[in-house]
Design a protein around this motif. Structure first.
Motif, short mmCIF file in Angstrom:
data_model
loop_
_atom_site.label_atom_id
_atom_site.label_comp_id
_atom_site.label_asym_id
_atom_site.label_seq_id
_atom_site.Cartn_x
_atom_site.Cartn_y
_atom_site.Cartn_z
N GLY A 13 0.81 -1.21 0.00
CA GLY A 13 0.00 0.00 0.00
C GLY A 13 0.84 1.26 0.00
O GLY A 13 2.08 1.22 -0.06
N ALA A 14 0.18 2.40 0.06
CA ALA A 14 0.86 3.69 0.05
C ALA A 14 0.06 4.68 0.88
O ALA A 14 -1.15 4.52 1.08
N GLY A 15 0.75 5.72 1.34
CA GLY A 15 0.08 6.73 2.15
C GLY A 15 0.66 6.76 3.55
O GLY A 15 1.83 6.41 3.76
N GLU A 16 -0.14 7.16 4.52
CA GLU A 16 0.33 7.21 5.89
C GLU A 16 0.65 5.80 6.39
O GLU A 16 -0.05 4.85 6.08
N ARG A 43 -0.32 2.88 3.88
CA ARG A 43 0.88 2.04 3.78
C ARG A 43 0.89 1.11 5.00
O ARG A 43 0.94 1.57 6.14
N VAL A 44 0.83 -0.18 4.76
CA VAL A 44 0.69 -1.16 5.84
C VAL A 44 2.01 -1.89 6.05
O VAL A 44 2.60 -2.42 5.11
N ILE A 45 2.47 -1.92 7.30
CA ILE A 45 3.69 -2.63 7.67
C ILE A 45 3.31 -3.66 8.74
O ILE A 45 2.73 -3.30 9.78
N VAL A 46 3.61 -4.93 8.47
CA VAL A 46 3.19 -6.01 9.38
C VAL A 46 4.41 -6.87 9.73
O VAL A 46 4.79 -7.76 8.95
N PRO A 47 5.04 -6.64 10.88
CA PRO A 47 6.18 -7.46 11.27
C PRO A 47 5.77 -8.66 12.11
O PRO A 47 4.69 -8.67 12.71
N ASN A 48 6.62 -9.67 12.14
CA ASN A 48 6.53 -10.65 13.21
C ASN A 48 7.06 -9.98 14.48
O ASN A 48 8.04 -9.23 14.44
#
Length: 286
Positions: A13-16, A43-48
């Motif tokens: 994604g993109a954006g905030e 903008r989605v960030i998904v860590p372990n």
């Protein structure tokens, strides 16, 4: 920016920026049906999670505070100084800790851990989850071949979610494997019992939305929800209907709308929230 070798992290994604945090023993894949909806808007960030298989290593004893510090360092290494944060269970508690550290622009906590009135309630939760952890190798051996059957996945996941049958077989196996190999889990619970419940949050200007899952069998609201809200008096409290403790597969549209609504309390995502609510309304009437 690429992740460190051995560290699992999804970004799209993109954006905030919006960081999604899973629960104890989980992995980023549990967010798959929701992140696809969110990536249309942000903008989605998904860590372990740190200390988990595929997560950044923890230095020293595993504690919630150490995990929060490691998450901030991981995100800053990717050039993300602040972000909206949404988390489920332990991830919900961590979301509040990221607000305490000045990282979270907004917090959406889905049935968050960290709230209990006394040691008896904490020990009941700890015994329940540690028993599952110790029995997981047996469950893995007994049911590995049968996890391709939707009814088996639903039965195995019934305490955590309503619709385990919707989780693809490979992802379901990955979830159980990750839980089984979260070797720091006993020490994390031991340290949480020593450190005590989540400390009250004082983070003026950071909107907090606490969304409790209506059919939560892991953290029932009466025992664990109200004590959490008492520690975050500025929080908005909402309920996600007809979902279990881990709601992402039970009703991804509702979860996405709740998260976008939490982000929008800072102002910039109002159009996204209206669109998400409209889509959900249309789906309900189809």
């Amino acid at each position: 920016m690429a992740s460190e070798p051995g560290v699992e992290l999804h970004e799209g994604g993109a954006g905030e920026p919006l960081v999604l945090l899973h629960g104890v023993g989980g992995n980023w894949q549990i967010w798959k049906p929701v992140q696809r909806l969110l990536e249309r808007h942000v903008r989605v960030i998904v860590p372990n999670l740190p200390g988990h298989p595929g997560g950044v290593p923890l230095r020293g004893e595993p504690t919630v505070g150490a995990m929060a510090d490691a998450l901030v360092a991981q995100m800053q290494a990717r050039g993300i100084q602040t972000a909206h944060v949404a988390g489920n269970s332990l991830g919900g508690w961590l979301s509040v800790e990221l607000a305490r550290r000045g990282f979270a622009r907004s917090v959406t906590a889905l049935s968050p851990a960290g709230g209990w009135r006394d040691d008896r309630d904490f020990q009941a939760l700890s015994r329940n989850l540690l028993l599952r952890y110790r029995l997981m190798p047996i469950v893995w051996v007994m049911f590995w071949l049968f996890m391709g059957i939707a009814a088996v996945r639903k039965a195995l996941g019934k305490d955590s979610m309503q619709r385990g049958d919707r989780v693809p077989t490979a992802d379901f196996r990955s979830m159980l494997r990750g839980f089984m190999h979260t070797s720091m889990m006993p020490r994390l619970f031991q340290n949480a019992g020593t450190d005590g419940a989540m400390k009250p949050l004082e983070a003026p200007g950071v909107p907090v939305r606490v969304a409790w899952c209506q059919n939560d069998r892991i953290l029932p609201f009466e025992t664990y929800g109200q004590p959490f809200l008492d520690r975050v008096p500025q929080a908005e409290h909402v309920v996600i209907e007809y979902v279990g403790h881990v709601p992402m597969y039970d009703d991804p549209q509702a979860v996405a709308a709740v998260i976008l609504g939490g982000c929008a309390r800072r102002g910039p995502l109002e159009k996204s929230v209206i669109n998400a609510k409209t889509q959900r309304s249309q789906r309900r009437t189809d």
